[in-house]
Design a protein around this motif. Structure first.
Motif, short mmCIF file in Angstrom:
data_model
loop_
_atom_site.label_atom_id
_atom_site.label_comp_id
_atom_site.label_asym_id
_atom_site.label_seq_id
_atom_site.Cartn_x
_atom_site.Cartn_y
_atom_site.Cartn_z
N ASP A 141 0.84 -1.20 0.00
CA ASP A 141 0.00 0.00 0.00
C ASP A 141 0.88 1.25 0.00
OD1 ASP A 141 -1.84 1.99 0.29
OD2 ASP A 141 -2.81 1.16 2.07
N GLU A 142 1.09 1.82 -1.19
CA GLU A 142 1.98 2.97 -1.28
C GLU A 142 1.37 4.22 -0.67
OE1 GLU A 142 0.96 4.23 -5.91
OE2 GLU A 142 2.83 3.23 -5.40
N ASP A 143 0.09 4.16 -0.31
CA ASP A 143 -0.54 5.30 0.36
C ASP A 143 -0.37 5.24 1.87
OD1 ASP A 143 -1.51 6.54 -1.97
OD2 ASP A 143 -3.20 5.12 -2.04
N ASP A 144 0.26 4.19 2.37
CA ASP A 144 0.43 4.02 3.81
C ASP A 144 1.89 3.72 4.13
OD1 ASP A 144 0.25 3.51 6.51
OD2 ASP A 144 -1.53 2.23 6.35
N PRO A 145 2.75 4.75 4.13
CA PRO A 145 4.17 4.54 4.40
C PRO A 145 4.43 3.90 5.76
CG PRO A 145 3.80 6.73 3.50
CD PRO A 145 2.45 6.16 3.81
N GLN A 146 3.59 4.22 6.74
CA GLN A 146 3.79 3.65 8.07
C GLN A 146 3.60 2.14 8.07
OE1 GLN A 146 1.17 5.05 11.16
NE2 GLN A 146 2.54 4.37 12.79
N ALA A 147 2.54 1.68 7.37
CA ALA A 147 2.33 0.23 7.27
C ALA A 147 3.48 -0.44 6.55
CB ALA A 147 1.01 -0.06 6.55
N CYS A 148 3.99 0.20 5.50
CA CYS A 148 5.15 -0.35 4.78
C CYS A 148 6.35 -0.49 5.72
CB CYS A 148 5.52 0.56 3.61
SG CYS A 148 4.28 0.60 2.29
N GLU A 149 6.57 0.52 6.53
CA GLU A 149 7.68 0.49 7.48
C GLU A 149 7.50 -0.64 8.49
OE1 GLU A 149 11.15 1.69 9.58
OE2 GLU A 149 10.42 2.34 7.62
#
Length: 325
Positions: free
Chosen positions: A74-82
């Motif tokens: 989900d490129e709209d959720d940088p925190q989730a990616c992290e």
């Protein structure tokens, strides 16, 4: 008996890997977060959440091989990616090292190389230069795997049954905006999901010599596919409109000025992005199927699962980097 732990086994690639490995003599454990795999293979299901390291404690006890496929895209959720792609992978690998796991196979993406053009680059030819939260965090997660002497796999674009991102989004884009860029000459690295799964399964099996620790392998079909041929396959098999006009890459950039996500998609599909993947097929002994045959075989699944092809032009962005493995 060898014990293999798979993360992401309910996902697009993970379910294909699960099918490849379930007939082996190994005991399978599947990390389950939101949903279990659709097919019951008799594998042991173990709960865990990559965003909560406390839920991973003891997960790798008795495990010989870890196949880490789970990620968020989900490129709209940088925190989730992290939390998932970086910290979650670091926590999981720490558990694997603590438990003495002997073999680690980790799925990343060639999108970590960033902007193209890239033409036939081997694994050590390019310095990664990720341009999104997805690719930055997936590259960061690679670091923990390589430090643990695991092997990192980097496909570019994956297609086939279960793909709800790449081909569906490209079909919507071409339906909303039926144009080609520079005649569709750009060439892309693609791999059918069953071939990617075969490579992953081969590298995970105990009867195969492990890949040298910390190595990166590209996993794509040896022959890149021109965008015009990809578009033609969508027209032939899925009824997607063919291009009604052709514009230059420079013109396309002008049309998309001020729209960074769409410009990123343009760079992915308007320029060459293909990589030398000969090493992985040599190591695994698998011969991947050609695009024409593999796509034709997958077409019935796409026809059954494609959403209505009528998005507004403003939303027709094309497959995002986050929608690759």
């Amino acid at each position: 008996m060898t014990t293999v732990l798979i993360t992401g086994a309910a996902g697009f690639v993970g379910s294909a890997v699960h099918r490849q490995l379930r007939g082996d003599s190994a005991e399978l454990r599947l990390l389950v977060h939101r949903r279990p795999p659709e097919e019951d293979s008799g594998a042991r299901l173990v709960p865990g959440d990559l965003t909560r390291p406390d839920t991973l404690r003891g997960l790798c006890e008795g495990v010989d091989t870890l196949v880490h496929l789970a990620c968020t895209v989900d490129e709209d959720d940088p925190q989730a990616c992290e939390l998932v792609n970086d910290r979650g992978t670091v926590a999981l690998i720490a558990e694997a090292r603590r438990a003495g796991v002997r073999r680690i196979v980790h799925l990343s993406t060639a999108a970590v190389y960033g902007e193209g053009p890239h033409r036939g680059a081997a694994e050590n030819d390019l310095v990664p230069a990720p341009v999104s939260a997805v690719s930055r965090t997936r590259l960061a997660g690679e670091g923990a795997v390589r430090a643990a002497r695991g092997v990192v796999l980097r496909p570019m674009f994956v297609y086939g049954p279960g793909d709800r991102w790449l081909i569906p989004q490209l079909a919507r884009t071409l339906t909303a905006l039926p144009v080609s860029v520079d005649g569709g000459r750009a060439r892309l690295s693609l791999v059918a999901v069953e071939d990617l799964a075969s490579a992953i399964a081969a590298l995970a099996r105990a009867d195969r010599a492990p890949v040298p620790g910390g190595e990166v392998l590209h996993v794509n079909h040896p022959e890149p596919v021109a965008v015009r041929d990809l578009a033609a396959a969508l027209t032939q098999h899925l009824g997607v409109p063919g291009p009604q006009a052709d514009i230059s890459y420079a013109q396309a950039r002008q049309l998309l000025a001020g729209r960074p996500r769409e410009l990123r998609h343009l760079s992915l599909f308007g320029q060459d992005h293909h990589y030398d993947s000969s090493g992985v097929w040599r190591r695994t002994g698998h011969t991947p199927g050609g695009f024409a045959a593999r796509f034709a075989a997958a077409a019935p699944w796409y026809r059954a699962h494609l959403a209505p092809l009528a998005p507004p032009v403003a939303a027709a962005a094309g497959p995002s980097e986050s929608e690759t493995p």
